[in-house]
Design a protein around this motif. Sequence first.
Motif, PDB file in Angstrom:
ATOM      1  N   MET A 104       0.806  -1.216   0.000  1.00 17.48           N
ATOM      2  CA  MET A 104       0.000   0.000   0.000  1.00 17.48           C
ATOM      3  C   MET A 104       0.840   1.267   0.000  1.00 17.48           C
ATOM      4  SD  MET A 104      -3.119  -0.837  -0.357  1.00 17.48           S
ATOM      5  CE  MET A 104      -3.945   0.717   0.015  1.00 17.48           C
TER       6      MET A 104
ATOM      7  N   TRP B 208      -0.743   6.786  -6.154  1.00 19.00           N
ATOM      8  CA  TRP B 208      -1.531   5.574  -5.979  1.00 19.00           C
ATOM      9  C   TRP B 208      -0.635   4.528  -5.307  1.00 19.00           C
ATOM     10  CZ3 TRP B 208      -6.660   4.893  -7.651  1.00 19.00           C
ATOM     11  CH2 TRP B 208      -7.173   5.859  -8.501  1.00 19.00           C
TER      12      TRP B 208
ATOM     13  N   TYR C 175      -1.104  -0.394  -8.110  1.00 11.83           N
ATOM     14  CA  TYR C 175      -1.831   0.267  -9.190  1.00 11.83           C
ATOM     15  C   TYR C 175      -1.002   0.311 -10.472  1.00 11.83           C
ATOM     16  CZ  TYR C 175      -4.943   3.742 -11.363  1.00 11.83           C
ATOM     17  OH  TYR C 175      -5.814   4.407 -12.191  1.00 11.83           O
TER      18      TYR C 175
ATOM     19  N   HIS D 267      -7.941  -6.187  -4.902  1.00 12.22           N
ATOM     20  CA  HIS D 267      -8.147  -5.014  -4.051  1.00 12.22           C
ATOM     21  C   HIS D 267      -9.530  -4.455  -4.295  1.00 12.22           C
ATOM     22  CE1 HIS D 267      -8.002  -0.710  -3.044  1.00 12.22           C
ATOM     23  NE2 HIS D 267      -7.051  -1.014  -2.185  1.00 12.22           N
TER      24      HIS D 267
ATOM     25  N   TYR E 293     -12.005  -1.101  -3.672  1.00  9.46           N
ATOM     26  CA  TYR E 293     -12.312   0.271  -3.273  1.00  9.46           C
ATOM     27  C   TYR E 293     -13.811   0.413  -3.039  1.00  9.46           C
ATOM     28  CZ  TYR E 293      -7.833   2.606  -4.406  1.00  9.46           C
ATOM     29  OH  TYR E 293      -6.531   3.051  -4.424  1.00  9.46           O
TER      30      TYR E 293
ATOM     31  N   TYR F  67      -6.912   3.889   4.001  1.00 10.17           N
ATOM     32  CA  TYR F  67      -6.134   4.227   2.820  1.00 10.17           C
ATOM     33  C   TYR F  67      -7.141   4.766   1.802  1.00 10.17           C
ATOM     34  CZ  TYR F  67      -1.779   1.954   4.284  1.00 10.17           C
ATOM     35  OH  TYR F  67      -0.614   1.621   4.927  1.00 10.17           O
ATOM     36  N   TYR F  68      -6.864   5.931   1.221  1.00  4.88           N
ATOM     37  CA  TYR F  68      -7.836   6.512   0.297  1.00  4.88           C
ATOM     38  C   TYR F  68      -7.123   7.258  -0.824  1.00  4.88           C
ATOM     39  CZ  TYR F  68      -7.066  11.160   2.355  1.00  4.88           C
ATOM     40  OH  TYR F  68      -6.506  12.354   2.769  1.00  4.88           O
TER      41      TYR F  68
ATOM     42  N   THR G  18     -10.022   2.274   0.512  1.00  2.83           N
ATOM     43  CA  THR G  18      -9.696   0.846   0.518  1.00  2.83           C
ATOM     44  C   THR G  18     -10.466   0.152   1.623  1.00  2.83           C
ATOM     45  OG1 THR G  18      -7.484   1.118  -0.425  1.00  2.83           O
ATOM     46  CG2 THR G  18      -7.864  -0.839   0.927  1.00  2.83           C
TER      47      THR G  18
ATOM     48  N   MET H 181      -8.524  -6.380   0.744  1.00  5.14           N
ATOM     49  CA  MET H 181      -7.523  -6.784  -0.240  1.00  5.14           C
ATOM     50  C   MET H 181      -7.012  -8.189   0.053  1.00  5.14           C
ATOM     51  SD  MET H 181      -4.058  -4.793  -1.473  1.00  5.14           S
ATOM     52  CE  MET H 181      -3.345  -5.182  -3.076  1.00  5.14           C
TER      53      MET H 181
ATOM     54  N   TRP I 245      -9.191  -6.462   5.755  1.00  3.24           N
ATOM     55  CA  TRP I 245     -10.401  -5.648   5.585  1.00  3.24           C
ATOM     56  C   TRP I 245     -10.420  -4.565   6.649  1.00  3.24           C
ATOM     57  CZ3 TRP I 245     -10.348 -10.608   7.441  1.00  3.24           C
ATOM     58  CH2 TRP I 245     -10.853 -10.823   8.724  1.00  3.24           C
ATOM     59  N   TRP I 246     -11.092  -3.446   6.324  1.00  4.15           N
ATOM     60  CA  TRP I 246     -11.140  -2.318   7.238  1.00  4.15           C
ATOM     61  C   TRP I 246     -12.052  -2.643   8.419  1.00  4.15           C
ATOM     62  CZ3 TRP I 246     -14.501   1.241   9.427  1.00  4.15           C
ATOM     63  CH2 TRP I 246     -13.905   2.382   9.976  1.00  4.15           C
TER      64      TRP I 246
ATOM     65  N   TYR J 129      -6.845  -1.994   9.934  1.00  2.00           N
ATOM     66  CA  TYR J 129      -7.392  -3.121   9.180  1.00  2.00           C
ATOM     67  C   TYR J 129      -7.169  -4.412   9.961  1.00  2.00           C
ATOM     68  CZ  TYR J 129      -7.726   0.130   5.267  1.00  2.00           C
ATOM     69  OH  TYR J 129      -8.052   1.198   4.463  1.00  2.00           O
TER      70      TYR J 129
END
Length: 480
Positions: free
Chosen positions: A72, A80, A84, A224, A226, A310-311, A350, A353, A369-370, A396
């Motif tokens: 990440m 990114w 990505y 991943h 979003y 994460y955004y 995010t 993932m 996962w968040w 996460y």
Amino acid sequence: MFKKHKIVFSLTAALLGLAVSDLNAKSPDATYHPFPDGYGYLKDGKVLSDAVEKGDTIPLREHGWRLWAGIMQEPKGMNWPVWYSWPNATGIYKNPDATYKPCPVGKAQNTGTASAHKAHGLMALNKANIIQDDLTLPAYPVPEAVIKAYPKATYLDSNGNCTIMDGKHFQSNGDIMIANEAFSKEAADWITQNKLNRKATLVDLDAKGFHLLDAPKKHIVTKHMYWPVKKGQMGVLPVWKEDYGPNFTKYAGYELWNETIAIDPTGKKAGQEVQTKYLYGVTFDGLDKDRIPQLPITKTSKVHDIKDFYYHQVTKEDWKSFDDGDKAILNAASYWAYDQPFEEGDYLVTISMHINTKEVPSWSLNSVWWTPEPDKTIYSQNKPKDLKAKGPWRHYDLVDSYDITPKPGFNMPVAMNPYIELVIHPVATNCQNCHIRAGYKSGYQSKECPDMLEHLTTDKACLLRKLLTDYQWTIPDRAY
């Protein structure tokens, strides 16, 4: 009985009839950034192997946390995450000869989705096992505004359902989650150079009795997810609080979870409670009537600062780089979530993932996962204290799955990502049990191997007569 032939990275071109130009093909992304140094990737091989042998999960989980934080990070000159820049499923599995029938405008769409088709296909193949039989999914008809805006990015599939095409950067998941299946350069090269992205290759290998494909050690496969958040207003996200136990066999996707949180792009209202609404244009045909939520789903939600995730805020340059498939995927997700289009300046957060690496022969399978309450569950344990990675990786939860033989009389534990698995699988599943089944003519469930928590090996009778694709479902699922 088939012999355990393997295909390795150095497989000769003659065996598969490859052209020299295929073998010399460059990475599909010229700006590729490899996995960053300093996060343990390919450094802990013996530690991982010894831990798997001993059943010691602590070093395995510590390694998973490092992989998650590392992948990440944002490379220099890029805003990114590193993944990505990697080749993704759209490019690797793109069929140059495919033709598409456009979705009609102004006509009610059939209520199928890409994820629903996949799940129902699995059910049709594996009807003998009761755990999958009653998994009825909601449907996400493509919003008419998306069909009108991006007619070349929507098409009628073989079942007559309007579906969104995969984009250059994102793959269509058929629901609000915005997917990207990214591959390290070595993984992409192994698949494309050996033409494992073509069904003809799999048919040929199966006919010749090959049993096991063998990916190279330097090999990473990811998925991943979003979630869209609109600028200037609160985002809404359903969150997993162990709503359904392992014995629950019906649909348990995020639409039916008990709790939602609000996401504040400004962070000014973090900690407060607000009324939120989400989920528009979705149908629940076939679901038990007492389980169908009233739409849009309205709840009192605790506000979290977007910095807890994460955004990425989508810029004008980002929007220009997206193709129509990307834009259709983003817009459909935003319409389903908020009944509004996705625009420049909106956010992607995010939520989950998968990170699968071939560092040990049986793979290192990790998934995050968040969570609104980090460090509260067993999935928050074993975070390395010396890991000083940028970003909120600690917010996460992480589940790991390795080829650890359970004690006699015990099954493998439930190991799944609630956002990714529960929209197409029952609760009681395990990453290793699922991914070891991956193969041509192989199903997630079968009469011979019905137990989703059994410890499976490649010489198990129910897997022995399959062409297994080395823990990778993308090969049989996407080969054209």
